[in-house]
Motif scaffolding. Structure first.
Motif, PDB file in Angstrom:
ATOM      1  N   UNK A   1      13.380  18.296  14.773  1.00  0.00           N
ATOM      2  CA  UNK A   1      12.724  16.999  14.810  1.00  0.00           C
ATOM      3  C   UNK A   1      12.710  16.405  13.408  1.00  0.00           C
ATOM      4  N   UNK A   2      13.194  15.201  13.282  1.00  0.00           N
ATOM      5  CA  UNK A   2      13.147  14.493  12.016  1.00  0.00           C
ATOM      6  C   UNK A   2      12.028  13.459  12.065  1.00  0.00           C
ATOM      7  N   UNK A   3      11.166  13.473  11.056  1.00  0.00           N
ATOM      8  CA  UNK A   3      10.097  12.482  10.992  1.00  0.00           C
ATOM      9  C   UNK A   3      10.168  11.767   9.657  1.00  0.00           C
ATOM     10  N   UNK A   4       9.685  10.566   9.637  1.00  0.00           N
ATOM     11  CA  UNK A   4       9.670   9.769   8.412  1.00  0.00           C
ATOM     12  C   UNK A   4       8.340   9.053   8.325  1.00  0.00           C
ATOM     13  N   UNK A   5       7.882   8.724   7.126  1.00  0.00           N
ATOM     14  CA  UNK A   5       6.594   8.036   6.985  1.00  0.00           C
ATOM     15  C   UNK A   5       6.614   6.677   7.676  1.00  0.00           C
ATOM     16  N   UNK A   6       5.536   6.381   8.369  1.00  0.00           N
ATOM     17  CA  UNK A   6       5.361   5.044   8.924  1.00  0.00           C
ATOM     18  C   UNK A   6       4.562   4.164   7.970  1.00  0.00           C
ATOM     19  N   UNK A   7       3.852   4.809   7.025  1.00  0.00           N
ATOM     20  CA  UNK A   7       2.992   4.068   6.105  1.00  0.00           C
ATOM     21  C   UNK A   7       2.683   4.942   4.900  1.00  0.00           C
ATOM     22  N   UNK A   8       2.079   4.333   3.899  1.00  0.00           N
ATOM     23  CA  UNK A   8       1.537   5.063   2.751  1.00  0.00           C
ATOM     24  C   UNK A   8       0.122   4.547   2.515  1.00  0.00           C
ATOM     25  N   UNK A   9      -0.717   5.403   1.958  1.00  0.00           N
ATOM     26  CA  UNK A   9      -2.088   4.972   1.692  1.00  0.00           C
ATOM     27  C   UNK A   9      -2.213   4.540   0.241  1.00  0.00           C
ATOM     28  N   UNK A  10      -3.046   3.547   0.002  1.00  0.00           N
ATOM     29  CA  UNK A  10      -3.368   3.082  -1.345  1.00  0.00           C
ATOM     30  C   UNK A  10      -4.850   3.356  -1.572  1.00  0.00           C
ATOM     31  N   UNK A  11      -5.105   4.325  -2.459  1.00  0.00           N
ATOM     32  CA  UNK A  11      -6.486   4.735  -2.710  1.00  0.00           C
ATOM     33  C   UNK A  11      -6.762   4.707  -4.202  1.00  0.00           C
ATOM     34  N   UNK A  12      -7.993   5.054  -4.585  1.00  0.00           N
ATOM     35  CA  UNK A  12      -8.400   5.030  -5.989  1.00  0.00           C
ATOM     36  C   UNK A  12      -8.132   6.347  -6.709  1.00  0.00           C
ATOM     37  N   UNK A  13      -7.421   7.277  -6.058  1.00  0.00           N
ATOM     38  CA  UNK A  13      -7.158   8.583  -6.659  1.00  0.00           C
ATOM     39  C   UNK A  13      -5.691   8.714  -7.046  1.00  0.00           C
ATOM     40  N   UNK A  14      -5.360   8.587  -8.345  1.00  0.00           N
ATOM     41  CA  UNK A  14      -3.967   8.740  -8.775  1.00  0.00           C
ATOM     42  C   UNK A  14      -3.538  10.199  -8.862  1.00  0.00           C
ATOM     43  N   UNK A  15      -4.496  11.127  -8.791  1.00  0.00           N
ATOM     44  CA  UNK A  15      -4.192  12.554  -8.835  1.00  0.00           C
ATOM     45  C   UNK A  15      -5.140  13.304  -7.912  1.00  0.00           C
TER      46      UNK A  15
ATOM     47  N   UNK B   1     -18.210   5.614   1.050  1.00  0.00           N
ATOM     48  CA  UNK B   1     -18.062   4.393   0.256  1.00  0.00           C
ATOM     49  C   UNK B   1     -16.647   4.225  -0.292  1.00  0.00           C
ATOM     50  N   UNK B   2     -15.836   5.267  -0.161  1.00  0.00           N
ATOM     51  CA  UNK B   2     -14.451   5.174  -0.625  1.00  0.00           C
ATOM     52  C   UNK B   2     -13.656   4.265   0.294  1.00  0.00           C
ATOM     53  N   UNK B   3     -13.013   3.266  -0.272  1.00  0.00           N
ATOM     54  CA  UNK B   3     -12.161   2.367   0.497  1.00  0.00           C
ATOM     55  C   UNK B   3     -10.703   2.601   0.153  1.00  0.00           C
ATOM     56  N   UNK B   4      -9.852   2.468   1.152  1.00  0.00           N
ATOM     57  CA  UNK B   4      -8.410   2.637   0.953  1.00  0.00           C
ATOM     58  C   UNK B   4      -7.679   1.731   1.923  1.00  0.00           C
ATOM     59  N   UNK B   5      -6.405   1.482   1.627  1.00  0.00           N
ATOM     60  CA  UNK B   5      -5.577   0.632   2.491  1.00  0.00           C
ATOM     61  C   UNK B   5      -4.410   1.440   3.046  1.00  0.00           C
ATOM     62  N   UNK B   6      -4.132   1.237   4.296  1.00  0.00           N
ATOM     63  CA  UNK B   6      -2.942   1.810   4.913  1.00  0.00           C
ATOM     64  C   UNK B   6      -1.897   0.703   4.979  1.00  0.00           C
ATOM     65  N   UNK B   7      -0.806   0.900   4.220  1.00  0.00           N
ATOM     66  CA  UNK B   7       0.253  -0.107   4.122  1.00  0.00           C
ATOM     67  C   UNK B   7       1.488   0.438   4.834  1.00  0.00           C
ATOM     68  N   UNK B   8       1.974  -0.285   5.807  1.00  0.00           N
ATOM     69  CA  UNK B   8       3.069   0.191   6.646  1.00  0.00           C
ATOM     70  C   UNK B   8       4.430  -0.021   5.979  1.00  0.00           C
ATOM     71  N   UNK B   9       5.359   0.847   6.326  1.00  0.00           N
ATOM     72  CA  UNK B   9       6.743   0.666   5.923  1.00  0.00           C
ATOM     73  C   UNK B   9       7.361  -0.471   6.734  1.00  0.00           C
TER      74      UNK B   9
END
Length: 241
Positions: A1-15, A28-36
């Motif tokens: 089975x081959x899978x690929x990302x449908x989205x990536x998350x944008x959060x406040x944690x660079x590490x 209280x942590x907010x993040x965005x799900x940005x689709x491919x």
């Protein structure tokens, strides 16, 4: 089975350091799900606005380990050699890093397949952005840029089991710290960001086996570098750059 990302998350944690060890612990942590691009269609989200929570299936992309490397490093998309074989036992941080458990009895990121599962709360769905439809969520325990492979709605009658046993986790005391941020430093942070930061620090981001009151820890969060010490149950922020 081959899978690929449908989205990536944008959060406040660079590490990885400082990310809550489970989803929902810092709401209280907010993040965005940005689709491919192939998945940026409102039709794929039709009906999702009627749900409060979603499940995210994602990759521990910063935890790939290769032979000859001492520490895990983020994936660059290029092969760096032969991947290290998985191990049947791991040492969960919640047990102080000195007791082994079967990998399938833990949520360790080092697994045969590096997949994570998180339940996050939908805050809003913005259909009109330059990036296509974007899902805003709270409580995500994902590093910025983490690839997401699937999204499923959280269904209360099937997904909630409040009476369930939780193995060794049931016997562990929740770690919570009192956080002190001097007023002159607190004034540098906007109110929503400060609230999220305090929740993250209250969860004690240190490894369980570290307890040196003289040690200064550094946390990257929301574009800031936060330095702090921990003595007993008190975490004191020393500087914010």
């Amino acid at each position: 089975m081959n899978i690929e990302p449908i989205a990536h998350i944008r959060s406040d944690f660079p590490e990885k350091f400082g990310i809550p060890r489970q989803s929902g612990l810092a709401d209280s942590l907010l993040a965005r799900i940005v689709f491919e691009a192939p998945y940026r269609t409102p039709d794929a989200l039709r009906g999702l606005e009627d749900f409060d929570y979603i499940w995210l299936l994602w990759e521990f992309s910063a935890n790939r380990r290769f032979k000859g490397e001492r520490n895990p490093t983020p994936s660059s998309g290029k092969s760096r050699g032969e991947a290290v074989d998985w191990q049947p036992t791991v040492r969960p941080p919640r047990l102080g890093g000195n007791r082994s458990m079967g990998v399938f009895a833990t949520r360790s990121p080092f697994r045969p397949n590096p997949l994570g599962l998180s339940s996050v709360k939908i805050k809003k769905i913005d259909y009109n952005t330059p990036e296509g439809p974007v899902i805003w969520v709270s409580g995500a325990d994902l590093m910025d840029g983490t690839p997401i492979y699937d999204i499923k709605p959280y269904i209360r009658y099937a997904d909630s089991h409040p009476e369930a046993r939780s193995g060794y986790v049931d016997s562990l005391e929740e770690r919570s710290l009192e956080v002190h941020i001097p007023e002159e430093l607190r004034r540098r942070i906007s109110s929503p960001t400060a609230e999220a930061l305090i929740q993250v620090l209250e969860l004690d981001p240190r490894p369980s086996y570290q307890d040196d009151p003289q040690r200064v820890y550094g946390l990257s969060f929301a574009g800031m570098n936060i330095h702090f010490t921990v003595s007993g149950k008190l975490l004191t922020v020393l500087s914010i750059d």
